[in-house]
Scaffold this motif. Structure first.
Motif, PDB file in Angstrom:
ATOM      1  N   ILE A 315       0.815  -1.206   0.000  1.00  0.00           N
ATOM      2  CA  ILE A 315       0.000   0.000   0.000  1.00  0.00           C
ATOM      3  C   ILE A 315       0.854   1.263   0.000  1.00  0.00           C
ATOM      4  O   ILE A 315       0.541   2.243  -0.669  1.00  0.00           O
ATOM      5  N   THR A 316       1.938   1.259   0.754  1.00  0.00           N
ATOM      6  CA  THR A 316       2.797   2.441   0.764  1.00  0.00           C
ATOM      7  C   THR A 316       3.475   2.638  -0.589  1.00  0.00           C
ATOM      8  O   THR A 316       3.697   3.769  -1.018  1.00  0.00           O
ATOM      9  N   GLY A 317       3.774   1.531  -1.261  1.00  0.00           N
ATOM     10  CA  GLY A 317       4.336   1.640  -2.601  1.00  0.00           C
ATOM     11  C   GLY A 317       3.360   2.274  -3.578  1.00  0.00           C
ATOM     12  O   GLY A 317       3.745   3.105  -4.413  1.00  0.00           O
ATOM     13  N   GLU A 318       2.081   1.895  -3.473  1.00  0.00           N
ATOM     14  CA  GLU A 318       1.066   2.488  -4.350  1.00  0.00           C
ATOM     15  C   GLU A 318       0.819   3.945  -4.004  1.00  0.00           C
ATOM     16  O   GLU A 318       0.718   4.803  -4.887  1.00  0.00           O
ATOM     17  N   LEU A 319       0.718   4.223  -2.712  1.00  0.00           N
ATOM     18  CA  LEU A 319       0.435   5.599  -2.299  1.00  0.00           C
ATOM     19  C   LEU A 319       1.581   6.542  -2.650  1.00  0.00           C
ATOM     20  O   LEU A 319       1.366   7.716  -2.960  1.00  0.00           O
ATOM     21  N   ALA A 320       2.808   6.057  -2.592  1.00  0.00           N
ATOM     22  CA  ALA A 320       3.968   6.911  -2.867  1.00  0.00           C
ATOM     23  C   ALA A 320       3.995   7.402  -4.306  1.00  0.00           C
ATOM     24  O   ALA A 320       4.663   8.388  -4.621  1.00  0.00           O
ATOM     25  N   LYS A 321       3.262   6.723  -5.202  1.00  0.00           N
ATOM     26  CA  LYS A 321       3.238   7.131  -6.618  1.00  0.00           C
ATOM     27  C   LYS A 321       2.342   8.342  -6.837  1.00  0.00           C
ATOM     28  O   LYS A 321       2.395   8.972  -7.893  1.00  0.00           O
ATOM     29  N   ASN A 322       1.506   8.664  -5.844  1.00  0.00           N
ATOM     30  CA  ASN A 322       0.515   9.717  -6.019  1.00  0.00           C
ATOM     31  C   ASN A 322       0.979  11.041  -5.431  1.00  0.00           C
ATOM     32  O   ASN A 322       1.901  11.096  -4.621  1.00  0.00           O
ATOM     33  N   GLN A 323       0.309  12.086  -5.870  1.00  0.00           N
ATOM     34  CA  GLN A 323       0.541  13.406  -5.319  1.00  0.00           C
ATOM     35  C   GLN A 323      -0.501  13.667  -4.222  1.00  0.00           C
ATOM     36  O   GLN A 323      -1.543  13.024  -4.164  1.00  0.00           O
ATOM     37  N   ALA A 324      -0.193  14.636  -3.396  1.00  0.00           N
ATOM     38  CA  ALA A 324      -1.143  15.007  -2.353  1.00  0.00           C
ATOM     39  C   ALA A 324      -2.435  15.494  -3.009  1.00  0.00           C
ATOM     40  O   ALA A 324      -2.381  16.196  -4.021  1.00  0.00           O
ATOM     41  N   PRO A 325      -3.570  15.127  -2.536  1.00  0.00           N
ATOM     42  CA  PRO A 325      -3.770  14.392  -1.278  1.00  0.00           C
ATOM     43  C   PRO A 325      -4.002  12.899  -1.498  1.00  0.00           C
ATOM     44  O   PRO A 325      -4.757  12.287  -0.769  1.00  0.00           O
ATOM     45  N   GLN A 326      -3.377  12.322  -2.510  1.00  0.00           N
ATOM     46  CA  GLN A 326      -3.607  10.919  -2.846  1.00  0.00           C
ATOM     47  C   GLN A 326      -2.532   9.992  -2.288  1.00  0.00           C
ATOM     48  O   GLN A 326      -2.450   8.849  -2.704  1.00  0.00           O
ATOM     49  N   ASN A 327      -1.738  10.501  -1.369  1.00  0.00           N
ATOM     50  CA  ASN A 327      -0.654   9.669  -0.834  1.00  0.00           C
ATOM     51  C   ASN A 327      -0.796   9.405   0.675  1.00  0.00           C
ATOM     52  O   ASN A 327       0.166   9.130   1.357  1.00  0.00           O
ATOM     53  N   GLU A 328      -2.033   9.489   1.183  1.00  0.00           N
ATOM     54  CA  GLU A 328      -2.269   9.275   2.600  1.00  0.00           C
ATOM     55  C   GLU A 328      -3.070   7.998   2.843  1.00  0.00           C
ATOM     56  O   GLU A 328      -3.754   7.497   1.955  1.00  0.00           O
ATOM     57  N   PHE A 329      -2.980   7.512   4.050  1.00  0.00           N
ATOM     58  CA  PHE A 329      -3.890   6.466   4.498  1.00  0.00           C
ATOM     59  C   PHE A 329      -4.375   6.850   5.886  1.00  0.00           C
ATOM     60  O   PHE A 329      -3.675   7.509   6.658  1.00  0.00           O
ATOM     61  N   GLY A 330      -5.576   6.451   6.199  1.00  0.00           N
ATOM     62  CA  GLY A 330      -6.165   6.781   7.489  1.00  0.00           C
ATOM     63  C   GLY A 330      -6.070   5.610   8.458  1.00  0.00           C
ATOM     64  O   GLY A 330      -6.351   4.472   8.099  1.00  0.00           O
ATOM     65  N   ILE A 331      -5.643   5.910   9.659  1.00  0.00           N
ATOM     66  CA  ILE A 331      -5.676   4.919  10.736  1.00  0.00           C
ATOM     67  C   ILE A 331      -7.026   5.110  11.425  1.00  0.00           C
ATOM     68  O   ILE A 331      -7.258   6.115  12.085  1.00  0.00           O
TER      69      ILE A 331
END
Length: 598
Positions: A315-331
């Motif tokens: 998931i971090t690999g996928e999120l790192a490809k995006n720009q803000a605000p598409q690179n976050e995950f919610g706990i």
């Protein structure tokens, strides 16, 4: 010399000092252990010391049944979560089949513990699809972000925000930047695009709060209605309203996108979240640490199990490809976003850090949620009872006063009715009280026993039970004296019958206490436990103290001669004339001779 009759022990008659020495040694040893342990007073329950009692009711989730195993697991996790905050002597226990009682003693962190224990739903890591301030736009306070080695990230919300990087054993550094929050229109397009995207991310990590959009597994063609419904819910959501916050994310399925609320500083944000990418149960360990080698300050370090490590890397690999605000995950815990960190590169190795402008309390709170947030069941708060220290002190004072009055009435009755024998009863009560106090003080640190108000009531009831045992024995002795026997044989002959009565009576009381302890929970168990403990001590005191002491006193003139203040005065007891053997005269007509004539 004739041997003692069967059922009567010669040692018991001639050496009562052994029993008295034994109980004295036990008292000295227990008292010494109490002072050596440093716990010289009984541990007080919430109703006496002050604190908060929370009742939680379990709710069955999909795939999770309400059973003993799941309830025990929930109790264990809640106990570690509450005590992980440093709240001393918190109690978590089941009540019935589907309730959990959480008792939080008065302390500096009890309020935070109350908030965390009420947050009992499962923990998930979900990719953030979109987020924006809810209500009046405000600048959020900095939050933490996961990382494993230094990298930079883009802050999705105005203000300072941390970054995340691959876990390579190096300290993660955080960077901050300012960027405007996307407008509602932009966010709406982001939600639609994300829901229609075909990429399939896995879990990720970064600090609290932030707007972001993230692709999730593409829905089926028939899911268009669900997408429109989610957009409408997101547009109508106002996280500044308590009712909206309570409903947001409620009953969300792990495999479906959802909306949720979160708080950053004093400001609320609303989120659209993708399906859960990592389950909270896959977090092996989380702890708050202070970065002594860099400028990150307080951080939260996470370690995943093997399954969670792979998902987290994906998931971090996928999120790192995006720009803000598409690179976050919610706990997400209990439908609330407690943190929404962003990442700038894949985090592999199963370890990550969430860093940012954390205070020590913030870092510890988040680490606690990550460590102990995943429960097998969800719970609903049924009631919260708060007892102040002042009220607890008043209750303790009232309980002790009631006990003193009860004890005084018992002593008064014994003095009036038994006179000198009352000294034996009072000495026995003192020994019983010392043993009870010392054992209760030792049970606090050893098994977690807490003296609550019902337990005090149990101790008061025990005064009557203990006094009853003395009365049974005294009355047996007096009956023997009424039959014309002197005190010493009366003491020994009365004991076997009195012993049986005392044992039967105490057995019934102990059985009732044991059944009550098994079938009840919470404070009622305190009453049952104290009643059972004092009943056992009653047997010990009567056998090892009261009976030997009575044997010794029977050798003293004051008691042996039946002094009028001894309680054994033959005249006041209506003693029959002593029996004497008489001779029969020869012849069949001879009859019994009147003792007076003999």
């Amino acid at each position: 010399m004739a041997a003692p009759k069967k059922g009567r022990s010669a040692s018991a008659q001639s050496k009562p000092g052994r029993s008295l020495a034994l109980i004295l040694i036990a008292i000295v040893a227990l008292t010494g252990g109490m002072f050596a342990s440093g716990h010289t007073t009984p541990r007080l329950g919430i109703d006496l010391a002050g604190g908060t009692s929370i009742t939680l009711k379990a709710k069955a989730d999909q795939g999770s049944a309400i059973n003993k195993a799941n309830m025990d697991t929930a109790v264990d996790i809640m106990n570690r979560r509450v005590n992980g905050l440093g709240v001393s002597e918190a109690e978590v226990q089941t009540q019935g089949n589907d309730n959990i009682i959480v008792n939080i003693p008065r302390g500096t962190n009890s309020k935070e513990a109350q908030q965390q224990v009420g947050t009992t739903a499962k923990l998930y890591f979900r990719p953030v699809l979109a987020s924006e301030p809810s209500g009046a736009a405000a600048s959020p306070s900095p939050s933490g972000s996961p990382s494993g080695s230094p990298t930079t990230g883009t802050s999705p919300k105005p203000g300072s925000s941390p970054s995340a990087s691959a876990s390579t054993g190096q300290k993660a550094s955080s960077s901050s930047s300012s960027s405007p929050t996307a407008s509602a229109t932009t966010q709406g397009r982001a939600v639609t695009d994300a829901l229609k995207a075909g990429s399939s991310p896995s879990p990720s990590a970064t600090p609290t709060g932030g707007s972001s959009a993230k692709a999730i597994p593409s829905p089926s063609a028939s899911a268009g209605g669900d997408t429109a419904k989610l957009q409408a819910q997101y547009a109508a959501l106002d996280c500044t309203k308590p009712d909206d916050r309570a409903k947001a994310g409620n009953n969300a399925k792990p495999g479906s996108p959802t909306i949720a609320c979160g708080k950053v500083g004093k400001n609320y944000y609303k989120y659209v979240l993708g399906p859960a990418a990592v389950d909270g149960t896959e977090v092996k360990k989380a702890q708050a640490v202070f970065d002594t080698q860099g400028a990150s300050g307080w951080q939260v370090q996470m370690t995943f199990n093997s399954t969670g490590a792979k998902k987290f890397a994906d998931i971090t690999g996928e999120l790192a490809k995006n720009q803000a605000p598409q690179n976050e995950f919610g706990i997400v815990l209990d439908g609330e976003v407690v943190s929404s960190p962003y990442v700038s590169q894949a985090i592999t190795g199963g370890q990550a850090e969430i860093s940012g402008s954390f205070t020590q309390q913030d870092a510890q709170s988040l680490a606690n949620m990550l460590s102990y947030g995943a429960l097998p069941l969800s719970f609903q708060e049924q009631s919260v009872t708060t007892v102040t220290a002042a009220l607890g002190g008043q209750q303790l004072h009232a309980g002790l006063l009631a006990g003193a009055i009860g004890l005084a009435l018992v002593v008064l009755y014994l003095v009036i009715y038994y006179r000198g024998l009352s000294l034996v009863a009072m000495a026995s009560l003192v020994v019983s009280a010392i043993l009870t106090y010392v054992i209760m003080s030792l049970l606090g640190p050893t098994i977690g026993f807490a003296l609550n108000l019902p337990a005090v009531c149990g101790a008061i009831v025990a005064i009557g039970i203990t006094a009853d045992s003395f009365i049974v024995y005294f009355e047996r002795i007096r009956d023997e004296i009424r039959e014309g026997r002197s005190l010493r044989p009366a003491v020994e002959r009365a004991w076997p019958r009195a012993r049986r009565t005392v044992l039967v009576s105490d057995f019934v009381s102990f059985l009732a206490a044991a059944v009550l302890f098994i079938v009840t929970v919470g404070k009622v168990q305190g009453f049952a436990f104290t009643l059972g403990l004092t009943t056992l001590l009653d047997v010990v005191v009567v056998f090892l103290f009261t009976k030997p002491l009575m044997t010794l006193l029977a050798r003293r003139r004051f008691f042996a001669n039946g002094h009028k203040w001894s309680g054994l005065d033959p005249k006041s007891l209506g003693v029959k004339p002593p029996l004497r053997r008489t001779r029969r005269t020869a012849g069949p007509a001879a009859g019994p001779v009147d003792p007076k004539e003999a």
